[in-house]
Design an enzyme around this catalytic site. Structure first.
Site, mmCIF file in Angstrom:
data_model
loop_
_atom_site.group_PDB
_atom_site.id
_atom_site.type_symbol
_atom_site.label_atom_id
_atom_site.label_comp_id
_atom_site.label_asym_id
_atom_site.label_seq_id
_atom_site.Cartn_x
_atom_site.Cartn_y
_atom_site.Cartn_z
ATOM 1 C CG ASN A 79 35.648 -4.916 -45.397
ATOM 2 O OD1 ASN A 79 36.100 -5.104 -46.539
ATOM 3 N ND2 ASN A 79 35.715 -5.847 -44.471
ATOM 4 C CE LYS A 80 30.708 -8.890 -48.437
ATOM 5 N NZ LYS A 80 29.607 -8.646 -49.398
ATOM 6 N NE ARG A 86 29.795 -6.262 -55.739
ATOM 7 C CZ ARG A 86 30.369 -6.979 -54.759
ATOM 8 N NH1 ARG A 86 31.404 -7.749 -55.011
ATOM 9 N NH2 ARG A 86 29.904 -6.912 -53.530
ATOM 10 C CG ASP A 116 34.827 -3.676 -50.509
ATOM 11 O OD1 ASP A 116 34.974 -4.242 -51.600
ATOM 12 O OD2 ASP A 116 34.713 -4.291 -49.433
ATOM 13 C CD GLN A 163 31.136 -13.135 -49.785
ATOM 14 O OE1 GLN A 163 30.486 -13.625 -48.876
ATOM 15 N NE2 GLN A 163 30.734 -12.072 -50.442
ATOM 16 N N GLY A 212 35.800 -9.479 -54.113
ATOM 17 C CA GLY A 212 36.876 -8.778 -53.406
ATOM 18 C C GLY A 212 37.367 -7.630 -54.276
ATOM 19 C CB ALA A 213 38.284 -4.158 -53.388
HETATM 20 C C1 RUB Z 1 34.734 -8.503 -50.207
HETATM 21 C C2 RUB Z 1 35.233 -7.631 -49.120
HETATM 22 C C3 RUB Z 1 36.725 -7.540 -48.952
HETATM 23 C C4 RUB Z 1 37.224 -6.290 -49.681
HETATM 24 C C5 RUB Z 1 38.750 -6.235 -49.755
HETATM 25 O O1 RUB Z 1 33.353 -8.294 -50.471
HETATM 26 O O2 RUB Z 1 34.503 -6.950 -48.434
HETATM 27 O O3 RUB Z 1 37.058 -7.414 -47.602
HETATM 28 O O4 RUB Z 1 36.713 -6.255 -50.992
HETATM 29 O O5 RUB Z 1 39.214 -7.287 -50.564
HETATM 30 P P1 RUB Z 1 32.676 -9.077 -51.710
HETATM 31 P P2 RUB Z 1 40.699 -7.260 -51.202
HETATM 32 O O6 RUB Z 1 32.854 -10.533 -51.475
HETATM 33 O O7 RUB Z 1 31.244 -8.631 -51.680
HETATM 34 O O8 RUB Z 1 33.361 -8.611 -52.977
HETATM 35 O O9 RUB Z 1 41.620 -7.175 -50.031
HETATM 36 O O10 RUB Z 1 40.801 -8.566 -51.939
HETATM 37 O O11 RUB Z 1 40.787 -6.070 -52.084
#
Ligand code: RUB
Length: 312
Positions: free
Chosen positions: A218-219, A64, A208, A163, A19-20
């Site tokens: 995003n994902k 990433r 992201d 995830q 997650g970002a």
């Molecule tokens: C995670 C993903 C999340 C964003 C936002 O992808 O796509 O929607 O990163 O996350 P991965 P946040 O599992 O490949 O990292 O809201 O926590 O910043």
């Protein structure tokens, strides 16, 4: 490279840290730590110190590739180090730490603002769909629950690394009614064919990267969900702070190992495993940011007015 940094990069690449938001936080810690363990510039030539710092900072920021928030942090540090160097300062460690502390506080205060704006979008008796695990979306849903809103969430699995299970588990822990669905069920639930009780009222996903034209990365799978939302006139909100802005708009979409999709893939079968996809502006109802709920077309202007340092 230092063991601690090596482990951090490995954890980010393997998605142990995902997650970002979590990624950028880890990158900031890594950069601060690294600035402290390389010998001080007065013992080392200043140029050499900077070279050593950037070598590792770059690796962290691009662990990433589709995470501009981490890359923007490095951009800000670079600007501050250049200023300090020109002013004759040798306190590079102080500059790195102060800048990154400032950046981290900005992330935290932005998150609090987004939470405050975002939870109000949740209405009683709604069915909300989410995808993957966005800690930002999760915090919105938990806040809505704490404020007494009654709603249920459908969280898709998010193959290949699931995830969506993190989301489902965390929401259940927060006593939110949550149902896990296979990724292939999202479109059906968004459509009216799923029936009044199941049909999705709103979709909340994370971000992201946010691009100058207002599209969002995003994902992988976000595009399909967003297209179904558009087709069925179901509102789609993206939650993300504008530190995730990608100034160039040509960010690389990470592709990941074949093994995540099919560990023992038969000979002759190819695998394509994108980590993210693009949600075009016309599919987006609003982007919930630290500056309010904005339209994709306004992203560029808001960046210019508030984060002009990004574009330097
Ligand atoms: C995670 C993903 C999340 C964003 C936002 O992808 O796509 O929607 O990163 O996350 P991965 P946040 O599992 O490949 O990292 O809201 O926590 O910043």
């Amino acid at each position: 490279m230092n063991k601690t940094i090596n482990k951090l990069i490995k954890d980010i690449k393997s998605l142990r840290i995902q997650g970002a938001h979590a990624v950028v936080k880890a990158v900031l810690q890594g950069m601060k730590y690294h600035s402290r363990v390389i010998p001080r510039p007065r013992d080392l030539d200043k140029k050499k110190w900077l070279k050593e710092f950037y070598q590792v900072a770059d690796k962290l920021a691009f662990a990433r590739p589709t995470e501009p928030s981490a890359q923007n942090a490095l951009k800000l540090v670079r600007q501050q180090l250049e200023l300090a160097d020109r002013a004759g300062s040798e306190n590079f460690v102080g500059v790195v730490n102060d800048t990154l502390n400032f950046y981290e506080e900005l992330i935290d205060s932005n998150r609090a603002k987004i939470k405050n704006i975002g939870y109000k979008l949740v209405k009683n008796n709604q069915n909300i769909l989410t995808h993957c695990h966005s800690s930002t979306v999760e915090s919105i849903l938990i806040t809505a629950k704490q404020k007494g809103k009654k709603f249920q969430v459908f969280a898709d699995e998010t193959r290949p690394l699931f995830q969506g299970r993190i989301t489902a588990r965390n929401l259940a822990k927060a006593k939110i009614k949550v149902t896990q669905i296979p990724d292939s069920a999202s479109g059906f639930l968004i459509s009216e064919y799923s029936g009044k009780d199941l049909m999705i009222d709103q979709i909340f996903i994370g971000a992201d990267a946010i691009l100058p034209n207002g599209s969002v990365l995003n994902k992988i799978g976000s595009y399909d969900i967003a297209a179904s939302a558009y087709l069925n006139k179901v509102p789609l909100y993206i939650f993300g702070n504008l530190l995730k802005y990608d100034t160039d708009g040509i960010i690389e979409i990470e592709t990941r190992s074949d093994k995540e999709v099919w560990p023992k893939v038969p000979k002759g079968v190819k695998i394509l495993n994108f980590a993210f996809d693009v949600v075009p502006p016309k599919f987006i109802t609003g982007i919930v940011t630290e500056f309010g709920i904005i339209k994709p077309k306004d992203v560029k202007k808001i960046i210019k007015n508030n984060y002009s340092w990004m574009q330097v």
